[in-house]
Scaffold this motif. Sequence first.
Motif, short mmCIF file in Angstrom:
data_model
loop_
_atom_site.label_atom_id
_atom_site.label_comp_id
_atom_site.label_asym_id
_atom_site.label_seq_id
_atom_site.Cartn_x
_atom_site.Cartn_y
_atom_site.Cartn_z
N ASN A 198 19.24 -23.89 16.22
CA ASN A 198 18.39 -24.79 15.45
C ASN A 198 19.20 -25.89 14.76
O ASN A 198 20.08 -25.62 13.96
N GLN A 252 21.44 -27.70 18.85
CA GLN A 252 21.32 -27.45 20.27
C GLN A 252 21.80 -28.59 21.16
O GLN A 252 22.44 -28.37 22.19
N PHE A 278 13.81 -19.17 18.27
CA PHE A 278 14.49 -19.57 17.04
C PHE A 278 14.70 -18.32 16.20
O PHE A 278 13.74 -17.75 15.69
N PHE A 336 14.66 -23.77 6.84
CA PHE A 336 14.34 -24.00 8.24
C PHE A 336 14.30 -25.50 8.54
O PHE A 336 13.74 -26.29 7.79
N ASP A 337 14.92 -25.87 9.65
CA ASP A 337 15.02 -27.28 10.04
C ASP A 337 13.74 -27.70 10.78
O ASP A 337 13.67 -27.66 12.00
N THR A 338 12.75 -28.12 10.02
CA THR A 338 11.47 -28.52 10.61
C THR A 338 11.59 -29.82 11.39
O THR A 338 10.85 -30.04 12.35
N LEU A 377 12.68 -28.97 14.82
CA LEU A 377 11.59 -28.31 15.54
C LEU A 377 10.60 -29.35 16.08
O LEU A 377 10.13 -29.22 17.22
N VAL A 409 9.21 -18.61 17.14
CA VAL A 409 9.90 -18.98 15.90
C VAL A 409 9.75 -17.82 14.93
O VAL A 409 8.65 -17.30 14.72
N THR A 441 23.62 -17.92 9.69
CA THR A 441 22.85 -17.93 10.94
C THR A 441 22.99 -16.65 11.77
O THR A 441 22.35 -16.54 12.82
#
Length: 302
Positions: A111, A114, A233, A240-242, A245, A260, A278
């Motif tokens: 996340n 990538q 995820f 959280f990295d919205t 996403l 997710v 992580t």
Amino acid sequence: MKLFLKYILVFGIIFFTLEKGLYYFIHNAPNKEYDKRLQLILDGEMEKDLVIIGSSRGANNISAKQLEDQTGLSTYNLSYRGSNVTFHEFILEALLLHNKKPKKVLLVIDNGHQFLIENSLKFRYDRLSPLKNYSWINDKLIKSNKKSYISKFLYSLKIDRKDFSLKPKIVYPINIMTSHGSKLLKARSTDTLAFFKKPKGYDITKENPDYLKSFKSMQKTCKTHNIDLYFVFTPAYQEFDTDFLKRFKKLINTEEHLIVYDTICDDYKNNLFFRDHTHMFSIGAEIFTSEISVFFNSKTKK
């Protein structure tokens, strides 16, 4: 002239003898390795219903054996620490070329990272090197300029200095695998780990075109072979990295195969479940694996 021919003959005999001697070290290289997953793939011994592909997030945060027990799908974890998406594409390619295709592939997503160049995520050439006696692997190394084309014919151009050592490779605790390829981490006190709030925003301009190409290639390959590809995820002890996403959803054909983790689950807010921000300990991995199992089993019932 006769003396010259004699020297040529002697040189040829010595060179031939040395070449054959070098073959022993190259042939023995795989025997020193603890992680034999790629060798199993090349030998056609990785025929599973479901495989997990990814970096350390996939290796640490998902229990393949538990997933197998809870879904009834034979499962194996082919996630490699420090690997990037181009290496994941390579693993999928090798798997399909040398084995019966799996029914499902879980691609674990890093996340926010990538598609970005990260020093911690690379193509794991070190996993190919011990297996260069396989012509398919050596061809890959040649294509990547890691070996000379002439190494196809000469062991002296195929061998590496480390091949001369006959000692088994040291296996550190973090690399110990389960029977199904996962690298579940034993819990220890991490009560000082602080929740990390990531900066807002995701910069698309920093994405590596080769990484995007590999990702799209994996989607196309799975579609061509009628393999269900799922994007996963895994939990993280951080915000959280919205933004990532949202970007990611634009790169996939359907959100139906997007898994997710439950971002409001209290278990994932417990720092004692995490080795770092992580990577989870086995207790956390078991909880998340159950989430995946519930997801698959709910799909089966429909």
